[in-house]
Scaffold this active site. Sequence first.
Site, mmCIF file in Angstrom:
data_model
loop_
_atom_site.group_PDB
_atom_site.id
_atom_site.type_symbol
_atom_site.label_atom_id
_atom_site.label_comp_id
_atom_site.label_asym_id
_atom_site.label_seq_id
_atom_site.Cartn_x
_atom_site.Cartn_y
_atom_site.Cartn_z
ATOM 1 N N GLU B 764 29.893 -22.733 -3.806
ATOM 2 C CA GLU B 764 29.302 -22.360 -2.524
ATOM 3 C C GLU B 764 27.787 -22.315 -2.616
ATOM 4 O O GLU B 764 27.146 -21.336 -2.232
ATOM 5 C CB GLU B 764 29.856 -21.011 -2.036
ATOM 6 C CG GLU B 764 31.316 -21.034 -1.650
ATOM 7 C CD GLU B 764 31.566 -21.831 -0.370
ATOM 8 O OE1 GLU B 764 30.687 -21.809 0.503
ATOM 9 O OE2 GLU B 764 32.607 -22.509 -0.302
ATOM 10 N N ASP B 765 27.198 -23.366 -3.131
ATOM 11 C CA ASP B 765 25.742 -23.523 -3.148
ATOM 12 C C ASP B 765 25.018 -22.558 -4.070
ATOM 13 O O ASP B 765 23.800 -22.454 -3.991
ATOM 14 C CB ASP B 765 25.138 -23.376 -1.745
ATOM 15 C CG ASP B 765 25.503 -24.541 -0.872
ATOM 16 O OD1 ASP B 765 25.659 -25.630 -1.432
ATOM 17 O OD2 ASP B 765 25.634 -24.352 0.335
ATOM 18 N N ALA B 766 25.759 -21.807 -4.889
ATOM 19 C CA ALA B 766 25.050 -20.896 -5.794
ATOM 20 C C ALA B 766 24.305 -21.718 -6.843
ATOM 21 O O ALA B 766 24.697 -22.840 -7.182
ATOM 22 C CB ALA B 766 26.021 -19.944 -6.458
#
Lengths: 252, 1142
Positions: B764-766
């Site tokens: 999730e885009d971390a």
Amino acid sequence: MSNGLFVTDEDGDTEMNGNGKLDKKLQSSEILKEDDPVVNEIPINLTVGPCPLHVLQFPNKPKRLAKNMDEHPPIAGVRYKDESSVWEIDIPLNTQVFFDKEKAAESWNNVDVQTLKGVAVSNDMLQYAGVMKQGQLYLIPVEKVAQMRPYFRYIDSHQQVKKDEDAKAKPANPTAKKNQVITMSVKSSSEANQNRLGGALLAHKVADEEEFKPLEWKDDTFESFVEEVTSEKSTVPLKPMDNDAVYLSKLF
Amino acid sequence: MNHTDSHNPDGYEKDEAFDALLKPVFKGKKLTDEINTAEDKWNLLPAFLKVKGLVKQHLDSFNYFVDVDLKKIIKANEVILSDVDPEFYLKYIDIRVGYKHNGNKAIMTPPHECRLRDMTYSTPIFVDIEYTRGRSIVLHRDVEIGRMPIMLRSNKCILDGAAENDMAKLNECPLDPGGYFIVNGTEKVILVQEQLSKNRIIVEADEKKNIVQASVTSSTHERKSKTYVVTKNDKIYLKHNSIAEEVPIVVVLKACGVVSDLEIMQLVCGNDSSYQDIFAVNLEEAAELKIYTQQQALEFIGTKVKTVRRQKLSILQEGIEAIATTVIAHLTVEALDFREKALYIAMMTRRVVMAIDNPKMVDDRDYVGNKRLELAGQLMSLLFEDLFKKFNNDFKANIDKVLKKPNRAEMYDALLTINVHSNNITTGMNRAISTGNWSLKRFKMERAGVTHVLSRLSYISALGMMTRISSQFEKSRKVSGPRALQPSQFGMLCTSDTPEGEACGLVKNLALMTHITTDDEEEPIKRICYLLGVEDISLIDSASIHLNYGVYLNGTIIGTTRFPTKFVSQFRCLRRTGRASEFISIYTNTHQKAVHIATDGGRICRPLIIVSNGQSSVTADHLRSLLAGKLQFDDFLKLGLVEYLDVNEENDSFIALYEKDLSENITHLEIESFTVLGAVAGLIPYPHHNQSPRNTYQCAMGKQAIGAIAYNQFKRIDTLLYLMIYPQQPMVKTKTIELIDYDKLPAGQNATVAVMSYSGYDIEDALVLNKASIDRGFGRCETRRKNTTVLKRYPNHTQDIIGGMRVDENGEPIWQHQALGPDGLGEVGMKVESGQIYVNKSVPTNASDSILTQTQAQYKETPVVYRAPEPSHIDQVMMSVSDNDQALIKVLLRQNRRPELGDKFSSRHGQKGVCGIIVKQEDLPFNDQGVVPDIIMNPHGFPSRMTVGKMIELISGKAGVLNGTLEYGTCFGGSKLEDMSKILVDNGFNYSGKDMLYSGITGECLQAYIFFGPIYYQKLKHMVLDKMHARARGPRAVLTRQPTEGRSRDGGLRLGEMERDCVIAYGASQLLLERLMLSSDAFEVDVCEKCGLMGYSGWCTSCKTAEHVVKMTIPYAAKLLFQELLAMNIAPRLKLGDVFEA
């Protein structure tokens, strides 16, 4: 690096058609300029007429009347209000055809003239009336221009009569005393004098209170007018002070 | 009209701003390099920005207000007369802001001092007054009537024309754009407001309801009103708010003096038979009403007027007044002749008839050419005129009061009392700007939220705020039109920069190269038109009006011309030669057979290169002179090489984007195509390769990025400031970045990014962050928070004091006072922890006592205590005196923050992500050279986002690193990918930017090539430290006894309705009971089993017995409900039963 790795940009959009509407007109005007040789040179004189020149326009007259002086209707009376520059002209009506005599007699006080009314507007644009005589142009400054429109005084006055009758029929209101307006000689200001009329209302009031000055309508004076206007005395020939180049350089 | 200042290229004074351009190598170009017009015409842009600047519209508008508009306002309200004494008068001769009649400038407190001392940056307003004193007339110069807040960097500001070192002396940042006010120490911006243009006809049609209407909003200094010409049952009427019902249009025209039906027909329809058919019914209607004369028509309208007047007017007079001043109020008739008005109404009617005939002949409300922007100057002028009128009224009332006294002892000098009211203007202006509430008595207008606090989050956020345009449309209305991207906003308003959510499309931003016009005189333009052969409308008969093209000046017809093309081109020629202002627009509308000329203010326009015969007017020679400083941008205007076009005129031109597209038809050439974007969107490298919403996201995020905000950032004491410790300019710049000096005040760092999966903490885009990079200062920032303490004085001569520090038995300060110095204020550099004191203030206990009964002052300690999870350091302590003579103490607390889990980062492509894990450098992958990434980004971020620009940024950045250059990612241009790949290949790298990486854990090489290189990353202001929050127990609300809400109140975490539904679905009833009652507001009540009502202390008050009372636990909110029901005569009775039967 043209090894086919990257797709090169597509060639630009196809050109628009080379005959835009705008351009055609531009070209035609340019052609006009070139094919527009000087045919004749006319000396110009500035003249001061014997009296201020007012132009009366008749927007409701048919166009075809213009050239033919004889077909223009005769004029019975002319009135002018100096201060408010209001013109009124009476034109006698042909009561023989298309005229309801009974109705005129009944409620319109036997009206037999058509009244034209116009407000003369001062001519800020510095327009001139020109007369060509002996190959010379004489320019007379126009002071004011008025557009003459029909004015049905008889309808309004008939209505006023009716109204007065109505008012009489009703019991008069005793409390409604007539207000007296006392004017003081103080300089007016919008803030200080709330009860003073302003703008258009004031103009109307002044116009209503002013008396008409009856004038006389004279036909067939054009020739003598032209004579007077074009006389040596009253004209100033206009001569260019600079040559073309200086003039143009001043412009741009 | 005449530009007198001629230019002398030889005696040209040296221009510092161009110094950089004159250096041997400028932006990769040598002075001797060949000049290529196609490539280098963009140099006009810095030249434009040098004279115009990004906030020039605000400054221009303010300058116009103080220099021109103020004088007009004074002129319109120049005389004060007395109702009592007819001899008395007072006249304003002149008004000046900031300087006296002899040119002496008033001394101003410098802006930064105003910021620090919570003062208003303002200057006195001087007037020259002529008035009667007794018998004589006196002229008094330089009377101060109030103070005017000054816009920073306007021509009244002390920073106007200041060089960089002067600015430094004044603690100002030379890059600060100005354009805002400082009121009571806060920086306030008056946002640009977008409105529908005034005094123009807008035709709209509702095809379903079969209604066509033409409306015009008339706006003058005195009044604002709207007039409609509408259709109703296929007939046309005039509608106005102060006329009770719709008036048939023919009656209105007759009232204006056009009594002949033929002339009405000529005015409205000309000789077009289809128009005549549509219009003919209206003539019949007037005949049915038996209205034939002007007087009848005026009386008809007079009966319908519903204005309340102090002065009684006859019906006829009411009619005259309605036509002369109320209807189409911007054309006020002062004399007898209503023709001008008749023409205007006839034109409106004609537009309606045209729209009935052809439904396509309607106007578009959302078209940018129909919009006007209202700027600070206009708003200030409205406000000032209101205040000035009130000032004059008060002054006059005062004069009357004195003059009314029958026998005055001495001669009355009116000026002695003028200063009493001057405070009204000062406070009125200050209050309006500081609260944002614009209330204008004469328009009965109340507008809230006009001003905003200038956002100093980053340099870009401040800049973005200055170019912002807010719309008057309600945000709640569900229409898509006003929000949609308008084709006409190309080059005028940024296509990317708009917020998401409710304000989407309603808040816009100016593009890079725009100018907003100020009002220009109409009269000289009129003269020019007549000189160019336009026939005066007042001399034309009605029959021939529609034969030719009408010439409209600001929406009002002034004449006709037979040769529109020739007239327009001649007019343009005059404008290009500087005979008319360059901001006047002229264009032909063939549909309406009209030439429109606009001189009004608030139009957006932009400069374009003039093209004639397929040749650009700007040649290499011109550009060379520009670079050499011999020409300025204004010279390009004067030489007729470049001109400003507004939206309407732009639509009348053929504009080529590139020089290669030039052909015979083309009239203009774009200076630079990247100017379609604004300042904020200009930061994005390769935006033309991104999916469009990503650019919009970046515009929102660029404003939240932490970076350097100004050169004076360490001297500022703001409420909250975020600063990055080691900001870097981006490896991949754009031309916009250089133009707006973002490279000098950057907000971000170049991170080496590996696009790969790592550790699973990158979903999730971390992002995965390198611990060593953080140790080296990556993403490190500081927050600076201000605390203001005022030492008040009280009427009984007591005042707040600062106590010293308290010491323990060893002479050491007690723990709470450890940060204090001997003066009772925190010492600079000391660490303050939660619970410690940094301003040891005491308040007198007897402040309300009178002076007479005063004894020794008693003080109560009210120290300022630091409360936060993390300690701070004291950065600055300032003590000063504010405007009202009270001591002012400001303490600036600083916190240093290194990135931690959950901190938010983003690249410049709308790709935000939080830090998911921080990994030791040795565990991270490395390439052949041993380079370890600062950030690892998960490749899943790319496919759905389609931010190709980010990939190209990486390759260009990598090439720049290898080549030792800064590369460009300018929109529609920039460094070419092919060239960049070439550099990579030449340096032994793969053309695609992929490297072979080795695992830091196993040492083996990874099974795929990794996309690896520098990308500019911004740290966003959302940090975990400011947001993390948990509570076991804590404060409760007084009324409900439930836990408080919100982090700031140490509140509980709410188990909401939806969460409750889940728990119910699971059937976890005991959990539900615990969460909703026991952990919240459990309350034990005594319930009487007999009557079912609640008692107390084991006693039932209604049964007067303790016999049946039992205890039970219910939520306090439930108990509250029962009691409230009882209070309204409803008795809720509890019937108790056992859950487990015996």
